[in-house]
Design a protein around this motif. Structure first.
Motif, PDB file in Angstrom:
ATOM      1  N   HIS A 140       0.828  -1.218   0.000  1.00  0.00           N
ATOM      2  CA  HIS A 140       0.000   0.000   0.000  1.00  0.00           C
ATOM      3  C   HIS A 140       0.859   1.262   0.000  1.00  0.00           C
ATOM      4  N   GLY A 141       1.994   1.200  -0.652  1.00  0.00           N
ATOM      5  CA  GLY A 141       2.895   2.345  -0.669  1.00  0.00           C
ATOM      6  C   GLY A 141       2.271   3.589  -1.263  1.00  0.00           C
ATOM      7  N   ALA A 142       1.414   3.441  -2.276  1.00  0.00           N
ATOM      8  CA  ALA A 142       0.816   4.610  -2.928  1.00  0.00           C
ATOM      9  C   ALA A 142      -0.068   5.398  -1.975  1.00  0.00           C
ATOM     10  N   SER A 143      -0.738   4.728  -1.044  1.00  0.00           N
ATOM     11  CA  SER A 143      -1.616   5.421  -0.093  1.00  0.00           C
ATOM     12  C   SER A 143      -0.853   6.010   1.083  1.00  0.00           C
ATOM     13  N   PHE A 144       0.432   5.659   1.193  1.00  0.00           N
ATOM     14  CA  PHE A 144       1.250   6.127   2.317  1.00  0.00           C
ATOM     15  C   PHE A 144       2.577   6.680   1.780  1.00  0.00           C
ATOM     16  N   ALA A 145       2.448   7.509   0.737  1.00  0.00           N
ATOM     17  CA  ALA A 145       3.648   8.006   0.070  1.00  0.00           C
ATOM     18  C   ALA A 145       4.128   9.338   0.618  1.00  0.00           C
ATOM     19  N   GLN A 146       3.391   9.916   1.569  1.00  0.00           N
ATOM     20  CA  GLN A 146       3.733  11.255   2.068  1.00  0.00           C
ATOM     21  C   GLN A 146       3.898  11.227   3.585  1.00  0.00           C
ATOM     22  N   PRO A 147       5.032  10.776   4.089  1.00  0.00           N
ATOM     23  CA  PRO A 147       5.205  10.784   5.544  1.00  0.00           C
ATOM     24  C   PRO A 147       5.529  12.169   6.111  1.00  0.00           C
ATOM     25  N   GLN A 148       5.747  13.174   5.251  1.00  0.00           N
ATOM     26  CA  GLN A 148       6.034  14.511   5.759  1.00  0.00           C
ATOM     27  C   GLN A 148       4.829  15.050   6.525  1.00  0.00           C
ATOM     28  N   ALA A 149       5.103  15.644   7.678  1.00  0.00           N
ATOM     29  CA  ALA A 149       4.030  16.007   8.603  1.00  0.00           C
ATOM     30  C   ALA A 149       3.016  16.955   7.979  1.00  0.00           C
ATOM     31  N   GLU A 150       3.453  17.981   7.285  1.00  0.00           N
ATOM     32  CA  GLU A 150       2.509  18.965   6.754  1.00  0.00           C
ATOM     33  C   GLU A 150       1.595  18.344   5.710  1.00  0.00           C
ATOM     34  N   ALA A 151       2.143  17.468   4.856  1.00  0.00           N
ATOM     35  CA  ALA A 151       1.314  16.823   3.850  1.00  0.00           C
ATOM     36  C   ALA A 151       0.258  15.943   4.497  1.00  0.00           C
ATOM     37  N   VAL A 152       0.637  15.231   5.545  1.00  0.00           N
ATOM     38  CA  VAL A 152      -0.340  14.400   6.258  1.00  0.00           C
ATOM     39  C   VAL A 152      -1.410  15.278   6.885  1.00  0.00           C
ATOM     40  N   TRP A 153      -0.999  16.378   7.511  1.00  0.00           N
ATOM     41  CA  TRP A 153      -1.970  17.267   8.155  1.00  0.00           C
ATOM     42  C   TRP A 153      -2.944  17.857   7.139  1.00  0.00           C
TER      43      TRP A 153
END
Length: 895
Positions: free
Chosen positions: A702-715
């Motif tokens: 499921h890498g495509a759904s979890f490709a943005q570990p950067q905090a601001e992008a997640v927020w």
């Protein structure tokens, strides 16, 4: 009121200033610094030292006269001179004299101390000998006292009185004979000092300094972030040198702490570099932990999860988020459970503390969070504190409450123990543990019987009044007194005080929620607020004091089996989340933490992924919890240390970083979202929780759904899914936290909920609650009732504080017993005793104190070696499954 600006001439130039400023404040707005040896912006100005002296003329053409700028108010048309030959000579002479109190080495080590700054600015040499005549007091682990350097400014005396409220420091003598001493002239470690460091902050010399400042280099960089301990949300500035934390100080404009910290926030960061910190992955092979690389550890965890899901289905796995992780990381944790694993088996430690608060507030008012702000403490005319000990567990908020009471607010404390707040309360109701609902019903009875209701508020906004009146009619104070053990007149006095004071604020803690009727107890408290109209207005409301830094955020991000991010019900929001995630959250109801352990014990749950939470050390009925964990085929622990859960039952250990090593946000008790900033580089190979989750998701396809570990992008993804947080961009949070709801970029945030309508509609409904008979009773075999809780100097199960100098202030847990009971059993203070319940036993040192009543005991639970939760039993809240930590029948004998 006239708000026209004042025209004031300063050093020959005319400026306009808002009314209410002092000359010192006006000069600062112009960028002109004056020395301030006795002044601190957190304190009322005294003008004692005159180092900030200016010359003031009431109007053009009139004579100038010297005045201390810190307490000189601006007046229309006045003229001010901030310098000149006379003022400069006066200041220099003062500093020349005070240089006799400064040693050269101290000037070099502490150049930022206010007096030291002035000596350096004026080129005046320090002239004190290295050793003074008075002995240095190094008894306290955090604070070094050298009164040879004291200049008698009395800032320490005033800040301890006016900000913290402990009154540790006293001025003795006058003039040249003036000395500052501790109360009773005892070593600081033996005084009432709570180690907050406010006196160190304010001291303009090296008389009071941080003890670690003598061991560590001076900070070369400072970063603003949020305290990792309780959920008051104190903002602090962390000082770093040579890649290590060497200092911390309060942010003077922190919204919740207003320039104050407790001992933990200021001094307890050493766990980051503790010797047993784990900074590389580990795998358990043949019963032993062995180091591994990230690729191998992730592959092992992924293979185990894949195997169990394939064999037993996704609901054979559970995921636990963390109150110590950021909002962004908790969002990814619940998304991982639902998208990658396909289960709603996700929860967090809110389950064992304030889930009853969230459920009760959500059901009755539509929003499962505090109704008001910490700033409302200064607006309250009365406090009703139920089952909370904020001076120890939320020290900065507790200090604000105490100072407000000292300035005239009334105080009611409902607590079995005589806490420090109870000692200054107008009314203390020391109820028998577990009888909260009966007591709250009796308070409501008095409101009806004496017509203390807010009839207008009830007519406009509340339903079910007649049925509720009939329900509480039999609950007279006399009837409740028989169950609760408090005098009927005290119940009446409390009801009158709470109803008549406007506004009155309810604050409650785990003493109310961690019971079989915890959720219903909070509902009964909300009933009182509705009956009196003490809701939807500044200085009032119902406010749970959350225990951990981001426990509010963890649950709100969706680490809760029945709801998604923002508290959205699964049934209502699945389609909305599917549109963003590309995968619909599972429809099958999930298990909460206690349900997961029940399922593990029954063999249905096979794997548990635990992030930043020591389940084994934290849960009630520890032996049963251990038996459940022992049946799991796979336990993945993600933490800073090999905690008790990992040590006993872990199979894969994934090393995470502390909050000082990452970016993100926390959500405090007052619904304030605040920026957490990286202070340090991550230790070793440790990664933040978001990076680990994304790597594990990728390994599971499921890498495509979890490709943005950067905090601001997640927020930003969180904001897309949670309309109440849409306005909380990182750009807006950069300088100051904001309170949700905050729906767009123009919304300033919401300080008070339910002002005109409740979150779920125009009207609330009262909730009649009957007290339930308690099956955990004292009897001849187990004659005492034990409650457990925290103390000031430790935090939870000691994972962090136990690895810092805080440990020296209270090295282990204790059992509190009344002197009468101790005499009857022939026990003495400090004696090791064995405490036995129907569920287990523990050995603790005895602390004899009249803070507990005869027949009642209190124990702290911070030391995993003591394992106090072996005593607590299986009883749970009937609505939320929150364990009952507050009522356990025990017996005591010498160990």
């Amino acid at each position: 009121m006239d708000t026209a600006p004042l025209r004031v001439t300063i050093d020959g130039e005319t400026h306009a200033f808002p009314a209410g400023l002092t000359a010192l404040q006006a000069l600062r707005t112009l960028g002109r610094a004056l020395p301030t040896l006795c002044h601190d912006d957190r304190l009322t100005p005294t003008g004692q030292c005159w180092s900030c002296a200016v010359e003031v003329s009431p109007a053009r053409g009139l004579p100038f006269r010297p005045r201390p700028a810190c307490r000189e108010p601006l007046r229309e048309g006045c003229e001010i001179r901030s310098g000149g030959a006379a003022l400069d000579a006066f200041r220099r002479q003062m500093f020349e004299q005070l240089a006799e109190r400064v040693a050269p080495a101290e000037l070099e080590r502490f150049p930022d101390k206010p007096l030291h700054c002035e000596l350096l600015r004026h080129g005046i040499a320090a002239r004190a000998p290295a050793a003074g005549t008075a002995p240095v007091d190094a008894s306290h682990p955090h604070i070094r006292v050298d009164m040879n350097r004291c200049i008698g400014c009395l800032r320490c005396v005033r800040i301890c009185d006016d900000l913290q409220g402990e009154s540790v420091w006293r001025a003795v003598g006058n003039g040249a004979d003036l000395r500052v001493v501790t109360a009773g002239e005892v070593p600081l470690a033996d005084s009432a000092c709570v180690g907050c460091g406010a006196c160190v902050d304010t001291c303009p010399t090296a008389a009071l300094t941080d003890a670690r400042a003598w061991r560590e280099p001076a900070a070369t960089a400072w970063t603003r972030t949020v305290c990792p301990y309780c959920a008051v949300g104190c903002e602090l500035e962390v000082g770093v040198a040579d890649g290590r934390i060497v200092a911390a100080r309060p942010a003077l404009d922190g919204p919740a702490n207003q320039g104050h910290l407790c001992a933990k926030g200021r001094y307890a960061q050493g766990y980051v570099d503790a010797p047993d910190r784990v900074t590389a992955p580990r795998l358990r092979r043949n019963g032993r932990w062995e180091s591994a690389g990230w690729e191998e550890a992730i592959a092992c965890a992924a293979d185990g999860l894949r195997r169990i899901v394939a064999a037993h289905g996704p609901d054979a796995v559970g995921v636990l988020g963390s109150a110590r992780a950021t909002n962004e990381e908790n969002y990814l944790a619940q998304k991982f459970a639902r998208v990658v694993l396909g289960t709603n088996n996700v929860d967090c430690c809110a389950r064992v503390c304030h889930t009853p608060s969230a459920v009760a507030l959500g059901r009755m008012l539509g929003a499962g969070a505090a109704t008001n702000s910490f700033d409302d403490i200064e607006r309250a005319a009365c406090f009703l504190v139920v089952g909370a000990n904020p001076l120890e567990n939320h020290p900065v908020a507790g200090a604000r409450i105490r100072q407000r009471v000292r300035r005239g607010a009334r105080l009611i404390v409902v607590d079995p123990r005589r806490t420090a707040l109870a000692a200054i309360a107008d009314v203390h109701l020391p109820l028998r543990p577990g009888t909260d609902v009966a007591l709250l019903n009796a308070l409501a009875h008095v409101l009806f019987a004496e017509d203390l209701l807010d009839r207008d508020f009830l007519a406009a906004r509340v339903d079910g009044v007649e049925a509720f009146a009939a329900h509480v009619a039999p609950w007279t104070p006399e009837r409740a007194a028989g169950l609760c053990g408090v005098p009927p007149e005290a119940i009446r006095a409390a009801a009158r005080l709470y109803a008549r004071a406007r506004p009155a604020m309810c604050l409650h803690g785990l003493g109310l929620t961690e019971h079989v009727q915890g959720t219903e107890g909070v509902m009964a408290l909300i009933d009182l607020a509705l009956l009196t109209g003490q809701i939807g207005r500044p200085g009032a409301g119902v406010n749970p004091l959350r225990g951990q830094n981001n426990v509010q955020g963890a649950a709100l991000m969706g680490c809760e089996p029945g709801s998604l991010t923002g508290g959205a019900r699964l049934a209502d929001a699945r389609d909305r989340f599917a549109a963003v995630w590309g995968v619909a959250p599972p429809a099958t109801p999930g298990l909460n933490l206690l349900g997961m352990l029940d399922a593990a014990r029954a063999g249905r749950l096979k794997a548990l992924y635990v992030i930043g939470y020591d389940v084994l050390a934290s849960l009630a009925d520890a032996r049963v919890a251990a038996a459940a964990l022992a049946r799991l085929e796979l336990v993945i622990v993600q933490d800073l240390f090999l905690n008790e859960t990992a040590r006993a039952f872990g199979h894969v250990f994934l090393p995470a970083v502390s909050s000082f090593e990452k970016d993100g946000t926390f959500t405090s008790s007052e619904r304030r979202v605040q920026r957490v900033r990286r202070v340090l580089a991550p230790r070793g190979a440790a990664l933040d929780d978001a990076q680990i989750l994304c790597r594990l998701a990728a390994a599971l396809g499921h890498g495509a759904s979890f490709a943005q570990p950067q905090a601001e992008a997640v927020w930003d993804e969180v904001r897309r899914l949670w309309p109440a947080a849409a306005g909380l961009s990182y750009a807006r949070l950069q300088t100051r936290g904001l309170q949700w709801p905050c729906v767009d970029a123009g919304d300033p945030g919401t300080a008070v909920l339910h002002v005109e309508r409740f979150a779920h509609g125009a009207r609330a409904v009262l909730a009649p609650i009957d007290p339930r008979a308690d099956d955990e009773r004292a009897d001849a075999d187990y004659p005492f009732l034990l409650g457990t809780g925290r103390h000031l100097h430790a935090f939870n199960v000691g994972t962090m504080t136990g690895r810092t100098p805080q440990q020296a202030l209270r090295p282990t847990d204790t059992l509190d017993m009344h002197p009468y009971d101790a005499r009857q059993l022939g026990l003495g203070d400090g004696m090791p005793v064995r405490v036995e319940s129907r569920h287990g036993d523990a050995v603790l040192p005895l602390r004899v104190t009249d803070a507990v009543a005869p027949g009642r005991l209190f124990a702290t639970f911070h030391d995993p070696v003591r394992a106090v939760n072996r005593l607590t039993g299986p009883r749970r809240d009937t609505i939320t499954d929150t364990p009952d930590y507050k009522v356990t029948a025990v017996r005591v004998r010498p160990a």
